[in-house]
Design a protein around this motif. Structure first.
Motif, PDB file in Angstrom:
ATOM      1  N   SER A 130       0.869  -1.181   0.000  1.00 33.25           N
ATOM      2  CA  SER A 130       0.000   0.000   0.000  1.00 33.25           C
ATOM      3  C   SER A 130       0.909   1.235   0.000  1.00 33.25           C
ATOM      4  CB  SER A 130      -0.881   0.006   1.245  1.00 33.25           C
ATOM      5  OG  SER A 130      -0.091   0.247   2.403  1.00 33.25           O
ATOM      6  N   GLN A 131       0.349   2.387  -0.276  1.00 31.67           N
ATOM      7  CA  GLN A 131       1.155   3.605  -0.272  1.00 31.67           C
ATOM      8  C   GLN A 131       1.757   3.834   1.113  1.00 31.67           C
ATOM      9  OE1 GLN A 131      -0.778   7.201  -1.604  1.00 31.67           O
ATOM     10  NE2 GLN A 131       1.133   8.318  -1.655  1.00 31.67           N
ATOM     11  N   GLU A 132       0.997   3.558   2.146  1.00 32.71           N
ATOM     12  CA  GLU A 132       1.505   3.731   3.511  1.00 32.71           C
ATOM     13  C   GLU A 132       2.661   2.770   3.792  1.00 32.71           C
ATOM     14  OE1 GLU A 132      -0.172   3.014   7.984  1.00 32.71           O
ATOM     15  OE2 GLU A 132      -1.563   3.853   6.525  1.00 32.71           O
TER      16      GLU A 132
ATOM     17  N   LEU B 122       4.123   3.066  -9.237  1.00 37.16           N
ATOM     18  CA  LEU B 122       2.823   2.940  -9.909  1.00 37.16           C
ATOM     19  C   LEU B 122       2.930   2.975 -11.408  1.00 37.16           C
ATOM     20  CD1 LEU B 122       0.566   5.280  -7.745  1.00 37.16           C
ATOM     21  CD2 LEU B 122       0.679   2.777  -7.694  1.00 37.16           C
TER      22      LEU B 122
ATOM     23  N   CYS C 281       9.551   9.854  -0.921  1.00 35.50           N
ATOM     24  CA  CYS C 281       8.472   8.851  -0.861  1.00 35.50           C
ATOM     25  C   CYS C 281       7.509   9.024  -2.033  1.00 35.50           C
ATOM     26  CB  CYS C 281       7.701   8.962   0.452  1.00 35.50           C
ATOM     27  SG  CYS C 281       8.619   8.411   1.904  1.00 35.50           S
ATOM     28  N   GLN C 282       7.077  10.246  -2.279  1.00 32.39           N
ATOM     29  CA  GLN C 282       6.110  10.497  -3.350  1.00 32.39           C
ATOM     30  C   GLN C 282       6.701  10.220  -4.730  1.00 32.39           C
ATOM     31  OE1 GLN C 282       2.805  11.093  -3.199  1.00 32.39           O
ATOM     32  NE2 GLN C 282       3.160  10.640  -1.042  1.00 32.39           N
TER      33      GLN C 282
ATOM     34  N   TRP D 223       7.011   6.480  -5.132  1.00 26.62           N
ATOM     35  CA  TRP D 223       5.677   5.884  -5.238  1.00 26.62           C
ATOM     36  C   TRP D 223       5.151   6.062  -6.665  1.00 26.62           C
ATOM     37  CZ3 TRP D 223       2.691   2.389  -3.393  1.00 26.62           C
ATOM     38  CH2 TRP D 223       1.312   2.403  -3.639  1.00 26.62           C
ATOM     39  N   GLN D 224       5.345   7.229  -7.238  1.00 24.63           N
ATOM     40  CA  GLN D 224       4.906   7.449  -8.619  1.00 24.63           C
ATOM     41  C   GLN D 224       5.635   6.510  -9.579  1.00 24.63           C
ATOM     42  OE1 GLN D 224       2.300   9.422  -9.656  1.00 24.63           O
ATOM     43  NE2 GLN D 224       2.011   9.457  -7.440  1.00 24.63           N
TER      44      GLN D 224
ATOM     45  N   SER E 186       5.718   3.941   1.741  1.00 24.60           N
ATOM     46  CA  SER E 186       6.369   5.118   2.325  1.00 24.60           C
ATOM     47  C   SER E 186       7.155   4.748   3.578  1.00 24.60           C
ATOM     48  CB  SER E 186       5.338   6.198   2.647  1.00 24.60           C
ATOM     49  OG  SER E 186       4.800   6.711   1.452  1.00 24.60           O
TER      50      SER E 186
END
Length: 136
Positions: free
Chosen positions: A16-18, A129, A121-122, A125-126, A21
């Motif tokens: 998951s994103q959480e 994805l 983190c962002q 994450w990108q 991160s």
């Protein structure tokens, strides 16, 4: 023939994103310790699987360091780059010492560090994805 050292699509970790991160934050704390990076769940993600090279821990280190270094090219994020570099790549044993080395009040340093970690983190994450095309 697939390389047996690289995770295959059905073996990739789905976080998951959480979770992702939190794994990035842990990996940043262990950036100088390849053995600790080898145990990161990030080594089994698309992010690392798509990175060239055979060693997942080394690929993760390169991705983290590359993301930090990319901040140096933008004057608006130079302060984030400095905080991340001093903390995770500069060998400061404590955050207080990192702030002192940067000549910043501790609260300012923490604000820059928090924003820098969030950016890393962002950004990663990108890439997780959307793949390497999401670099920008």
């Amino acid at each position: 023939m697939p390389d047996p050292s690289e995770p295959q699509a059905d073996e990739l970790a789905v976080l998951s994103q959480e979770e992702f991160s939190e794994a990035v934050r842990q990996a940043l704390r262990h950036l100088a310790r390849p053995g600790a990076l080898a145990g990161s769940p990030l080594t089994r993600t698309r992010l690392v699987a798509e990175h060239p090279g055979g060693d997942p821990a080394e690929a993760l280190r390169e991705l983290l360091e590359g993301t930090i270094e990319a901040l140096d090219g933008d004057p608006r994020s130079a302060k984030l780059h400095r905080a991340l570099t001093a903390t995770f790549m500069g060998g400061a044993p404590t955050q207080e010492l990192a702030a002192e080395r940067l000549g910043l009040p501790f609260t300012t340093y923490r604000r820059h560090l928090t924003a820098g970690v969030e950016h890393v983190c962002q950004h990663l994450w990108q890439r997780e994805l959307y793949g390497a095309a999401a670099r920008a």
